[in-house]
Write a protein that holds these residues in place. Structure first.
Motif, mmCIF file in Angstrom:
data_model
loop_
_atom_site.group_PDB
_atom_site.id
_atom_site.type_symbol
_atom_site.label_atom_id
_atom_site.label_comp_id
_atom_site.label_asym_id
_atom_site.label_seq_id
_atom_site.Cartn_x
_atom_site.Cartn_y
_atom_site.Cartn_z
ATOM 1 N N VAL A 20 -3.802 -5.607 -8.085
ATOM 2 C CA VAL A 20 -3.762 -4.294 -8.719
ATOM 3 C C VAL A 20 -2.316 -3.916 -8.991
ATOM 4 C CG1 VAL A 20 -4.354 -1.847 -8.462
ATOM 5 C CG2 VAL A 20 -5.891 -3.608 -7.539
ATOM 6 N N SER A 21 -2.041 -3.400 -10.174
ATOM 7 C CA SER A 21 -0.671 -3.002 -10.509
ATOM 8 C C SER A 21 -0.529 -1.488 -10.540
ATOM 9 C CB SER A 21 -0.235 -3.597 -11.850
ATOM 10 O OG SER A 21 -0.995 -3.017 -12.900
ATOM 11 N N CYS A 22 0.718 -1.043 -10.357
ATOM 12 C CA CYS A 22 1.045 0.377 -10.296
ATOM 13 C C CYS A 22 2.396 0.549 -11.003
ATOM 14 C CB CYS A 22 1.130 0.812 -8.830
ATOM 15 S SG CYS A 22 1.746 2.474 -8.517
ATOM 16 N N LYS A 23 2.346 0.948 -12.274
ATOM 17 C CA LYS A 23 3.563 1.046 -13.076
ATOM 18 C C LYS A 23 4.130 2.451 -12.948
ATOM 19 C CE LYS A 23 5.509 0.036 -17.649
ATOM 20 N NZ LYS A 23 6.619 -0.712 -17.008
ATOM 21 N N THR A 24 5.401 2.543 -12.593
ATOM 22 C CA THR A 24 6.003 3.842 -12.317
ATOM 23 C C THR A 24 6.991 4.265 -13.384
ATOM 24 O OG1 THR A 24 7.910 3.023 -11.073
ATOM 25 C CG2 THR A 24 5.826 3.255 -9.860
ATOM 26 N N THR A 28 14.068 7.018 -9.875
ATOM 27 C CA THR A 28 14.778 5.771 -9.567
ATOM 28 C C THR A 28 13.889 4.902 -8.691
ATOM 29 O OG1 THR A 28 16.894 6.918 -9.694
ATOM 30 C CG2 THR A 28 16.874 4.759 -8.609
ATOM 31 N N PHE A 29 13.372 3.838 -9.272
ATOM 32 C CA PHE A 29 12.337 3.031 -8.621
ATOM 33 C C PHE A 29 12.761 2.525 -7.247
ATOM 34 C CE2 PHE A 29 8.580 0.574 -8.443
ATOM 35 C CZ PHE A 29 8.878 -0.729 -8.066
ATOM 36 N N THR A 30 14.009 2.050 -7.151
ATOM 37 C CA THR A 30 14.454 1.403 -5.914
ATOM 38 C C THR A 30 14.832 2.388 -4.809
ATOM 39 O OG1 THR A 30 16.652 1.198 -6.907
ATOM 40 C CG2 THR A 30 15.198 -0.731 -7.034
ATOM 41 N N SER A 31 14.680 3.669 -5.046
ATOM 42 C CA SER A 31 15.033 4.671 -4.035
ATOM 43 C C SER A 31 13.850 5.116 -3.185
ATOM 44 C CB SER A 31 15.656 5.907 -4.701
ATOM 45 O OG SER A 31 16.902 5.594 -5.281
ATOM 46 N N TYR A 32 12.689 4.537 -3.440
ATOM 47 C CA TYR A 32 11.493 4.965 -2.729
ATOM 48 C C TYR A 32 10.616 3.761 -2.382
ATOM 49 C CZ TYR A 32 12.787 9.557 -4.458
ATOM 50 O OH TYR A 32 13.467 10.710 -4.742
ATOM 51 N N ALA A 33 9.809 3.947 -1.343
ATOM 52 C CA ALA A 33 8.787 2.968 -1.013
ATOM 53 C C ALA A 33 7.488 3.350 -1.723
ATOM 54 C CB ALA A 33 8.561 2.929 0.497
ATOM 55 N N ILE A 34 6.601 2.392 -1.807
ATOM 56 C CA ILE A 34 5.262 2.616 -2.357
ATOM 57 C C ILE A 34 4.253 2.253 -1.275
ATOM 58 C CG2 ILE A 34 3.527 1.809 -4.012
ATOM 59 C CD1 ILE A 34 5.506 3.393 -5.495
ATOM 60 N N SER A 35 3.325 3.149 -1.037
ATOM 61 C CA SER A 35 2.225 2.859 -0.124
ATOM 62 C C SER A 35 0.942 2.634 -0.900
ATOM 63 C CB SER A 35 2.016 4.018 0.865
ATOM 64 O OG SER A 35 2.972 4.007 1.888
ATOM 65 N N TRP A 36 0.016 1.929 -0.259
ATOM 66 C CA TRP A 36 -1.307 1.700 -0.855
ATOM 67 C C TRP A 36 -2.362 2.265 0.091
ATOM 68 C CZ3 TRP A 36 -2.209 -0.342 -5.711
ATOM 69 C CH2 TRP A 36 -1.101 -0.880 -6.367
ATOM 70 N N VAL A 37 -3.318 2.970 -0.484
ATOM 71 C CA VAL A 37 -4.392 3.634 0.250
ATOM 72 C C VAL A 37 -5.695 3.290 -0.452
ATOM 73 C CG1 VAL A 37 -5.361 5.883 0.912
ATOM 74 C CG2 VAL A 37 -2.875 5.544 0.927
ATOM 75 N N ARG A 38 -6.741 3.024 0.301
ATOM 76 C CA ARG A 38 -8.024 2.743 -0.337
ATOM 77 C C ARG A 38 -9.111 3.668 0.193
ATOM 78 N NH1 ARG A 38 -10.144 -3.183 1.911
ATOM 79 N NH2 ARG A 38 -10.392 -2.585 4.102
ATOM 80 N N GLN A 39 -10.171 3.771 -0.598
ATOM 81 C CA GLN A 39 -11.278 4.662 -0.253
ATOM 82 C C GLN A 39 -12.585 4.017 -0.673
ATOM 83 O OE1 GLN A 39 -11.240 8.598 -2.148
ATOM 84 N NE2 GLN A 39 -12.069 9.472 -0.269
ATOM 85 N N ALA A 40 -13.363 3.584 0.298
ATOM 86 C CA ALA A 40 -14.674 2.998 0.020
ATOM 87 C C ALA A 40 -15.619 4.096 -0.479
ATOM 88 C CB ALA A 40 -15.223 2.341 1.272
ATOM 89 N N THR A 78 7.331 -1.834 -11.392
ATOM 90 C CA THR A 78 5.907 -1.946 -11.086
ATOM 91 C C THR A 78 5.706 -2.476 -9.670
ATOM 92 O OG1 THR A 78 5.409 -2.367 -13.425
ATOM 93 C CG2 THR A 78 3.709 -2.954 -11.812
ATOM 94 N N ALA A 79 4.753 -1.878 -8.968
ATOM 95 C CA ALA A 79 4.338 -2.361 -7.661
ATOM 96 C C ALA A 79 2.988 -3.040 -7.786
ATOM 97 C CB ALA A 79 4.257 -1.197 -6.668
ATOM 98 N N TYR A 80 2.769 -4.027 -6.925
ATOM 99 C CA TYR A 80 1.517 -4.779 -6.958
ATOM 100 C C TYR A 80 0.918 -4.863 -5.564
ATOM 101 C CZ TYR A 80 3.224 -6.456 -11.490
ATOM 102 O OH TYR A 80 3.699 -6.535 -12.781
ATOM 103 N N MET A 81 -0.413 -4.886 -5.517
ATOM 104 C CA MET A 81 -1.131 -5.115 -4.274
ATOM 105 C C MET A 81 -2.156 -6.209 -4.544
ATOM 106 S SD MET A 81 -4.038 -4.782 -2.381
ATOM 107 C CE MET A 81 -4.999 -3.817 -3.542
ATOM 108 N N GLU A 82 -2.025 -7.330 -3.819
ATOM 109 C CA GLU A 82 -2.979 -8.426 -3.953
ATOM 110 C C GLU A 82 -3.804 -8.521 -2.681
ATOM 111 O OE1 GLU A 82 -1.420 -12.424 -4.159
ATOM 112 O OE2 GLU A 82 -3.144 -13.093 -5.341
ATOM 113 N N LEU A 83 -5.114 -8.591 -2.834
ATOM 114 C CA LEU A 83 -6.028 -8.741 -1.704
ATOM 115 C C LEU A 83 -6.856 -10.002 -1.932
ATOM 116 C CD1 LEU A 83 -6.899 -7.394 0.965
ATOM 117 C CD2 LEU A 83 -8.645 -6.146 -0.332
#
Lengths: 122, 112
Positions: A20-24, A28-40, A78-83
């Motif tokens: 899954v991609s997350c384009k921001t 300033t992209f490199t000044s922050y972290a990105i978290s991933w949250v899911r909801q069944a 862009t941040a990515y989450m691979e499962l």
């Protein structure tokens, strides 16, 4: 303004992988972290982990260790989450969210993506 | 399985005050600040309260948060129909595996 735009719906078979991609934009992209949250479906929120967009450091929740990988591409902001090894109970809406600093100090997210439904079904 | 628990539901009539509790432990709420989110159906969560009792710009002052020991509360005063939503508390958990985020089990608020 800060925006996080995620990729579209994914339908996968058990055992497959999803990325899954997350384009921001808007900060300033490199000044922050990105978290991933899911909801069944019909369930609550589950924090999955985070990645620092500054140095790529990651932290994953233990139950997903070995199956999840979070990455970033600073060139495209862009941040990515691979499962991997998907199971039916991975069916959920997956959200990316911007942390308040480059190293998270708590699940405090003012900016969220719109969510990406991932359906795992044979 | 979440280690932070909330009542599954709460309700009130328009204008009433509704309070939602959030119960954790010394490793999460007891040693870290609490955040609250509002989630309307089919949408991403919205930050409502951070650092136990701070409201982001644009959040009405009808919403207030507090924390004591290993528990926290969200109060909605002057309940309005648009407050009907799911509400989640969240905190950092200083587990053995390193600080991890935990969400409460969630509370559905119904405006009668």
């Amino acid at each position: 303004q800060v925006q996080l735009v995620q990729s579209g719906v994914e339908v996968k078979k058990p055992g497959a992988s999803v990325k899954v991609s997350c384009k921001t934009s808007g900060y300033t992209f490199t000044s922050y972290a990105i978290s991933w949250v899911r909801q069944a479906p019909g369930q609550g929120l589950e924090w999955m982990g985070w990645i620092s967009a500054y140095n790529g450091n990651t932290k994953y929740v233990q139950k997903l260790q070995g199956r999840v990988t979070m990455t970033t591409d600073t060139a495209t902001r862009t941040a990515y989450m691979e499962l991997r090894s998907l199971r039916s109970d991975d069916t959920a809406v997956y959200y990316c969210a911007r942390d308040k600093s480059v190293v998270p100090s708590g699940p405090e997210f003012q900016h969220w993506g719109q969510g990406t439904p991932v359906i795992v079904s044979s | 399985q979440s280690v932070v628990t909330q009542p599954p539901s709460a309700s009130g009539t328009p204008g009433q005050r509704v309070t939602i509790s959030c119960s954790g432990s010394s490793s999460n709420i007891g040693s870290n600040t609490v955040t609250w989110y509002q989630q309307l159906p089919g949408t991403a969560p919205k930050l409502l309260i951070y650092s136990n009792n701070q409201r982001p710009s644009g959040v009405p002052d009808r919403f207030s948060g507090s924390k004591s020991g290993t528990s926290a509360s969200l109060a909605i005063s002057g309940l309005q129909s648009e407050d009907e939503a799911d509400y989640y508390c969240a905190a950092w958990d200083d587990s053995l595996n390193g600080p991890l985020g935990v969400f409460g089990t969630g509370t559905k608020v119904t405006v009668l």
